[in-house]
Structure formats: C-alpha cells, structure tokens
Design a protein around this motif. Structure first.
Motif, PDB file in Angstrom:
ATOM      1  N   GLY A  63       0.711  -1.151  -0.061  1.00 53.71           N
ATOM      2  CA  GLY A  63       0.022  -0.019  -0.287  1.00 53.71           C
ATOM      3  C   GLY A  63       0.824   1.373  -0.002  1.00 53.71           C
ATOM      4  O   GLY A  63       0.443   2.352  -0.705  1.00 53.71           O
ATOM      5  N   MET A  64       1.811   1.190   0.981  1.00 53.22           N
ATOM      6  CA  MET A  64       2.873   2.380   0.910  1.00 53.22           C
ATOM      7  C   MET A  64       4.209   1.858   1.311  1.00 53.22           C
ATOM      8  O   MET A  64       4.251   1.030   2.125  1.00 53.22           O
ATOM      9  CB  MET A  64       2.204   3.466   1.491  1.00 53.22           C
ATOM     10  N   GLN A  65       5.199   2.815   1.039  1.00 55.39           N
ATOM     11  CA  GLN A  65       6.469   2.461   1.746  1.00 55.39           C
ATOM     12  C   GLN A  65       6.977   4.110   1.817  1.00 55.39           C
ATOM     13  O   GLN A  65       6.833   4.854   1.092  1.00 55.39           O
ATOM     14  CB  GLN A  65       7.356   1.898   0.711  1.00 55.39           C
ATOM     15  N   PHE A  66       7.708   4.133   3.105  1.00 54.39           N
ATOM     16  CA  PHE A  66       8.641   5.210   3.071  1.00 54.39           C
ATOM     17  C   PHE A  66       9.830   5.024   4.046  1.00 54.39           C
ATOM     18  O   PHE A  66       9.968   4.058   4.642  1.00 54.39           O
ATOM     19  CB  PHE A  66       7.410   6.434   3.808  1.00 54.39           C
ATOM     20  N   GLU A  67      10.497   5.946   4.115  1.00 50.87           N
ATOM     21  CA  GLU A  67      11.803   5.935   5.108  1.00 50.87           C
ATOM     22  C   GLU A  67      11.699   6.730   6.175  1.00 50.87           C
ATOM     23  O   GLU A  67      11.223   7.935   6.081  1.00 50.87           O
ATOM     24  CB  GLU A  67      12.956   6.421   4.166  1.00 50.87           C
ATOM     25  N   THR A  71      13.400   1.627   6.554  1.00 51.12           N
ATOM     26  CA  THR A  71      12.117   1.280   5.344  1.00 51.12           C
ATOM     27  C   THR A  71      11.028   0.738   6.083  1.00 51.12           C
ATOM     28  O   THR A  71      11.052  -0.114   7.099  1.00 51.12           O
ATOM     29  CB  THR A  71      12.684   0.429   4.531  1.00 51.12           C
ATOM     30  N   HIS A  72       9.821   1.663   5.869  1.00 42.56           N
ATOM     31  CA  HIS A  72       8.527   1.135   6.496  1.00 42.56           C
ATOM     32  C   HIS A  72       7.735   0.942   5.149  1.00 42.56           C
ATOM     33  O   HIS A  72       7.692   1.367   4.330  1.00 42.56           O
ATOM     34  CB  HIS A  72       7.856   2.224   7.141  1.00 42.56           C
ATOM     35  N   ARG A  73       7.143  -0.322   5.459  1.00 41.54           N
ATOM     36  CA  ARG A  73       6.281  -0.914   4.389  1.00 41.54           C
ATOM     37  C   ARG A  73       5.161  -1.299   5.011  1.00 41.54           C
ATOM     38  O   ARG A  73       5.019  -2.058   5.783  1.00 41.54           O
ATOM     39  CB  ARG A  73       6.837  -2.180   3.596  1.00 41.54           C
ATOM     40  N   TYR A  74       3.881  -1.054   4.361  1.00 36.17           N
ATOM     41  CA  TYR A  74       2.365  -1.179   4.972  1.00 36.17           C
ATOM     42  C   TYR A  74       1.782  -1.860   3.737  1.00 36.17           C
ATOM     43  O   TYR A  74       1.583  -1.427   2.620  1.00 36.17           O
ATOM     44  CB  TYR A  74       2.016   0.032   5.550  1.00 36.17           C
ATOM     45  N   TYR A  75       1.289  -3.047   4.045  1.00 29.97           N
ATOM     46  CA  TYR A  75       0.389  -4.129   3.197  1.00 29.97           C
ATOM     47  C   TYR A  75      -0.945  -4.022   3.392  1.00 29.97           C
ATOM     48  O   TYR A  75      -1.263  -4.243   4.552  1.00 29.97           O
ATOM     49  CB  TYR A  75       1.068  -5.266   3.039  1.00 29.97           C
ATOM     50  N   LEU A 114      -3.395   8.769  15.078  1.00 35.59           N
ATOM     51  CA  LEU A 114      -3.057   7.323  14.412  1.00 35.59           C
ATOM     52  C   LEU A 114      -1.767   7.606  13.837  1.00 35.59           C
ATOM     53  O   LEU A 114      -1.255   8.319  13.211  1.00 35.59           O
ATOM     54  CB  LEU A 114      -4.112   7.082  13.085  1.00 35.59           C
ATOM     55  N   TYR A 115      -0.783   6.459  14.387  1.00 42.43           N
ATOM     56  CA  TYR A 115       0.534   6.511  13.781  1.00 42.43           C
ATOM     57  C   TYR A 115       0.555   5.227  13.123  1.00 42.43           C
ATOM     58  O   TYR A 115      -0.052   4.111  13.346  1.00 42.43           O
ATOM     59  CB  TYR A 115       1.295   6.611  15.117  1.00 42.43           C
ATOM     60  N   PRO A 116       1.513   5.201  12.059  1.00 44.35           N
ATOM     61  CA  PRO A 116       2.559   6.427  11.630  1.00 44.35           C
ATOM     62  C   PRO A 116       1.552   7.519  10.975  1.00 44.35           C
ATOM     63  O   PRO A 116       0.512   6.919  10.140  1.00 44.35           O
ATOM     64  CB  PRO A 116       3.562   5.716  10.953  1.00 44.35           C
ATOM     65  N   LYS A 117       1.890   8.585  11.111  1.00 38.50           N
ATOM     66  CA  LYS A 117       0.995   9.811  10.437  1.00 38.50           C
ATOM     67  C   LYS A 117       0.929   9.590   8.841  1.00 38.50           C
ATOM     68  O   LYS A 117       0.185   9.870   8.093  1.00 38.50           O
ATOM     69  CB  LYS A 117       1.774  11.115  10.763  1.00 38.50           C
ATOM     70  N   GLU A 118       2.002   8.867   8.237  1.00 33.32           N
ATOM     71  CA  GLU A 118       2.120   8.749   6.893  1.00 33.32           C
ATOM     72  C   GLU A 118       1.045   7.713   6.227  1.00 33.32           C
ATOM     73  O   GLU A 118       0.269   8.089   5.621  1.00 33.32           O
ATOM     74  CB  GLU A 118       3.464   8.201   6.426  1.00 33.32           C
ATOM     75  N   VAL A 119       0.862   6.779   7.279  1.00 28.80           N
ATOM     76  CA  VAL A 119      -0.379   5.872   7.074  1.00 28.80           C
ATOM     77  C   VAL A 119      -1.578   6.582   6.849  1.00 28.80           C
ATOM     78  O   VAL A 119      -2.504   6.339   6.224  1.00 28.80           O
ATOM     79  CB  VAL A 119      -0.118   4.570   7.570  1.00 28.80           C
TER      80      VAL A 119
END
Length: 142
Positions: A63-67, A71-75, A114-119
């Motif tokens: 769904g998304m990836q960020f540094e 590395t953070h990856r959310y599926y 809600l954390y992480p804020k990017e998600v």
C-alpha cells in the motif's frame, strides 16, 4: 535503523487498529513491527498481524512505503481470517498500559491520533464513504 512492516485490514469502511492508552495519552497504531533478521517485509507483516491482533492475512499488496529510521512498508490484506483481538504477542504481557485491537471508521480518522502519520494521511486520501462495520467479533474504538 530498523525496517518495519505493517498490515492494513479494511472492511466496511473500517480499518483495523490498536488503541493504546498510556496514562492520559490515548492514541492508535496500525498493527506492525520490526522485520527480523532473515525475514522478508511480507513475512513480517503476516507475523505481526497474527501476534498483535490475532488475524491470519494472505494475498498482500503493498500500500505504501516510506523511509524513517529505516524502511517502512505497509501492506493491504487481500484476504484474512481469525478473530480480531485474539493476538498473543508480547504486547499483551508487557504491562505498559492498555492494548486494545479495534476498528476505526475511515471517516473518523481526522479526529484520531493514528500512527504512523504517513499511513493516516494515505488512508484519508484514498477512502471516504459512510458504511459501518457490522462484524460482531470485536468492537469499534471509542
């Protein structure tokens, strides 16, 4: 730096989260955690979903990836089974406040920490609508 993987389970305009209460601080997190040595991001996401919320996930889609300190990856889980809230991870034994798996209406994310804020930002951008979760296996977050 530590790589992290998380799982996004969306059903009936609701997202599975974990409510954390530490003293006066109330916030929510997406289920997930560190990628262990020799483990892929996908394997970590599957393991974390089982440990943290008691759900077996399959057919993952990135769904998304960020540094951010790694590395953070959310599926997104394409398929899942199990009973929400039946996790057996160390979080349940830590004694560090309340740890409550629950569902949040995607329309209510604006008002939640809600954390992480990017998600959180990605979910707000991608989803809107107004249906409610009718699954009786576990409740919605307060």
């Amino acid at each position: 730096m530590r790589n992290r993987a998380g799982i996004l389970i969306i059903e009936n305009n609701m997202v599975a989260v974990i409510q954390r209460i530490k003293g006066e601080n109330v916030y929510y997190v997406i289920p997930g955690g560190g990628v262990e040595k020799g483990e892929s991001f996908e394997e970590a996401a599957v393991r974390e979903a089982k440990e943290e919320i008691g759900i077996v996930v399959e057919k993952l889609k990135l769904g998304m990836q960020f540094e951010q300190n790694g590395t953070h990856r959310y599926y997104f889980a394409g398929k899942y089974s199990g009973t929400m809230g039946k996790g057996t991870g160390e979080e349940y034994r830590s004694g560090e406040g309340v740890y409550l798996p629950c569902w949040i209406d995607l329309n209510a994310l604006y008002d939640k920490k809600l954390y992480p804020k990017e998600v959180k930002s990605m979910l707000i951008q991608q989803w809107s609508g107004g249906s409610t979760h009718e699954d009786g296996s576990y409740g919605t977050c307060p």
